[in-house]
Design an enzyme around this catalytic site. Structure first.
Site, short mmCIF file in Angstrom:
data_model
loop_
_atom_site.label_atom_id
_atom_site.label_comp_id
_atom_site.label_asym_id
_atom_site.label_seq_id
_atom_site.Cartn_x
_atom_site.Cartn_y
_atom_site.Cartn_z
N CYS A 83 0.40 7.02 18.82
CA CYS A 83 -0.04 6.01 17.86
C CYS A 83 0.79 6.10 16.57
O CYS A 83 0.99 7.18 16.04
CB CYS A 83 -1.52 6.20 17.56
SG CYS A 83 -2.15 5.13 16.25
N CYS A 86 -0.82 6.64 11.79
CA CYS A 86 -0.85 7.72 10.80
C CYS A 86 0.51 8.41 10.73
O CYS A 86 1.26 8.43 11.70
CB CYS A 86 -1.93 8.74 11.16
SG CYS A 86 -3.62 8.14 10.99
N GLU A 270 -3.60 -17.14 -8.48
CA GLU A 270 -3.57 -16.65 -7.10
C GLU A 270 -3.03 -17.75 -6.19
O GLU A 270 -3.38 -18.92 -6.34
CB GLU A 270 -4.96 -16.21 -6.65
CG GLU A 270 -5.14 -15.92 -5.18
CD GLU A 270 -4.22 -14.83 -4.65
OE1 GLU A 270 -3.57 -15.05 -3.61
OE2 GLU A 270 -4.15 -13.77 -5.31
N CYS A 344 1.19 -1.07 -4.69
CA CYS A 344 1.00 -0.41 -3.40
C CYS A 344 2.32 0.08 -2.82
O CYS A 344 2.32 0.71 -1.74
CB CYS A 344 0.30 -1.34 -2.41
SG CYS A 344 1.20 -2.87 -2.06
#
Length: 398
Positions: A83, A86, A270, A344
């Protein structure tokens, strides 16, 4: 070993520093190798998975000299060829946060020319069971997760970073779907959506205020993230009654709401129409908030053309690509006394902070938050203010 035969080969690597993206940097015969499932200081055998003229990518297949910070991954699906969700399950949680702090400080220095010591703040979890929004890929009706940088589906029976109240969709078949998403709201309501649909809404609660959000729309995925970021923004800006504020890339009105509650007159901009429609409902009791739909740079340009000359405060929460030079210049031209930049992506943050620096705005504070345990993702809040009082008066912009 060079040429076509390097991909698939196993090479011995001395692992160097961590880099943004969930890997560490090593070298093989002078060429840079981005190696996953490694930790700084380790000696490993790694299989080369990609090759281009500038660098190689590789996955660790054997650890010859392990780092003292290495642990057995809690998830059986975390590892080479498995996977790709992570990045750091092989490191203890303290080391994960140290690595992420290093990434932020190194990126600020390398891209922005900014020297800053960064400490990664923790939401108090162990890195598991936090993700309230999960998207699983579906291939031939079977859900799972893609391997890293691959369309190979890894079938899993449980995701350990998923919120424990997430609906169990992994044991079902989803014929005709390309993806299936699960949502858990802060009120405990759940939703399941296929593909990119956003039908239905959930309610999220922050500081006792309710926010209506499209079930498939954007909302922070860690339960503690919205309040953590609101607290960081408000404590950094210190808004006062009577001040004017911009909330750029304002989503469903999270930051605008609390700026208005502090007594500010807020212009929120926005681009997503669904988000703005929900924001109108979320902020209906706050008459000092003006909502505008559209591209941030275009709407700001229009506002300036209609007489906007100055604001006191700005919240800037752009997408992963950052705000860009044009938006940053428009903000600086409005001479705010403080700007809260919510980021981010550390590389985009570094680029935009460098632009702000050239326009007379320096970093008053920078906080980093580990709101994405086991992954390489990071959230930062930088508070910027003029380095010279003349900037606020407009005389320092040239």
């Amino acid at each position: 070993m060079t040429g076509e035969d390097i991909v698939g080969a196993v090479v011995e690597l001395e692992v160097g520093p961590v880099a943004h993206g969930g890997h560490c940097v090593a070298r093989h015969e002078g060429q840079v190798v981005f190696v996953r499932h490694a930790l700084p200081g380790e000696l490993v055998h790694a299989r080369v998975t990609e090759q281009n003229a500038k660098y190689l990518r590789a996955d660790v297949v054997q650890v010859l000299t392990p780092s003292p910070q290495r642990i057995e991954p809690p998830c059986p699906y975390a590892g080479p060829g498995l996977c790709g969700g992570c990045d750091f399950q092989h490191a203890n949680i303290v080391e994960q946060r140290r690595l992420k702090a290093t990434v932020v400080s190194d990126t600020l220095r390398r891209i922005g020319g900014i020297e800053r010591t960064v400490v990664m703040e923790s939401p108090g979890d162990d890195g598991l069971g936090w993700r309230t929004r999960m998207r699983y890929a579906v291939v031939d009706g079977r859900p799972g997760m893609y391997a890293h940088r691959s369309h190979d589906l890894i079938q899993i029976d449980k995701c350990l970073i998923a919120h424990p109240d997430s609906p169990d969709v992994l044991g079902e078949r989803w014929p005709g779907a390309a993806s299936v998403q699960t949502v858990v709201s802060s009120e405990g309501k759940t939703a399941v959506l296929t593909d990119e649909e956003s039908s239905g809404r959930v309610v999220e609660v922050v500081r006792n205020r309710r926010f209506r959000v499209e079930a498939g729309g954007f909302w922070q995925v860690h339960p503690a993230a919205p309040e953590t970021l609101v607290d960081a923004v408000l404590s950094g800006l210190e808004p006062a009654a009577g001040e004017t504020a911009l909330d750029l890339y304002s989503g469903v009105g999270l930051f605008a709401a609390f700026l208005a509650e502090a007594g500010c007159a807020v212009l929120a901009i926005e681009g997503d129409k669904d988000a703005v429609r929900n924001a109108r409902r979320n902020l209906h009791d706050l008459p000092d908030v003006t909502l505008e739909t559209g591209d941030v740079d275009r709407v700001l340009n229009t506002a300036v053309g209609q007489g906007l000359e100055h604001v006191d405060l700005v919240v800037l929460d752009p997408p992963r690509t950052g705000a860009g030079k044009d938006v940053v210049r428009r903000i600086a031209a409005l001479t705010p006394r403080r700007v809260a930049y919510v980021a981010c992506d550390p590389a985009a943050l570094a680029r935009d902070l460098k632009t702000f620096g050239g326009l007379g705005y320096g970093i008053a504070s920078l906080r980093a938050f580990d709101l994405f345990g086991m992954t390489h993702h990071i959230e930062c809040v930088a508070i910027l203010e003029p380095v010279d009082s003349e900037v606020v008066s407009g005389r320092g912009l040239g």
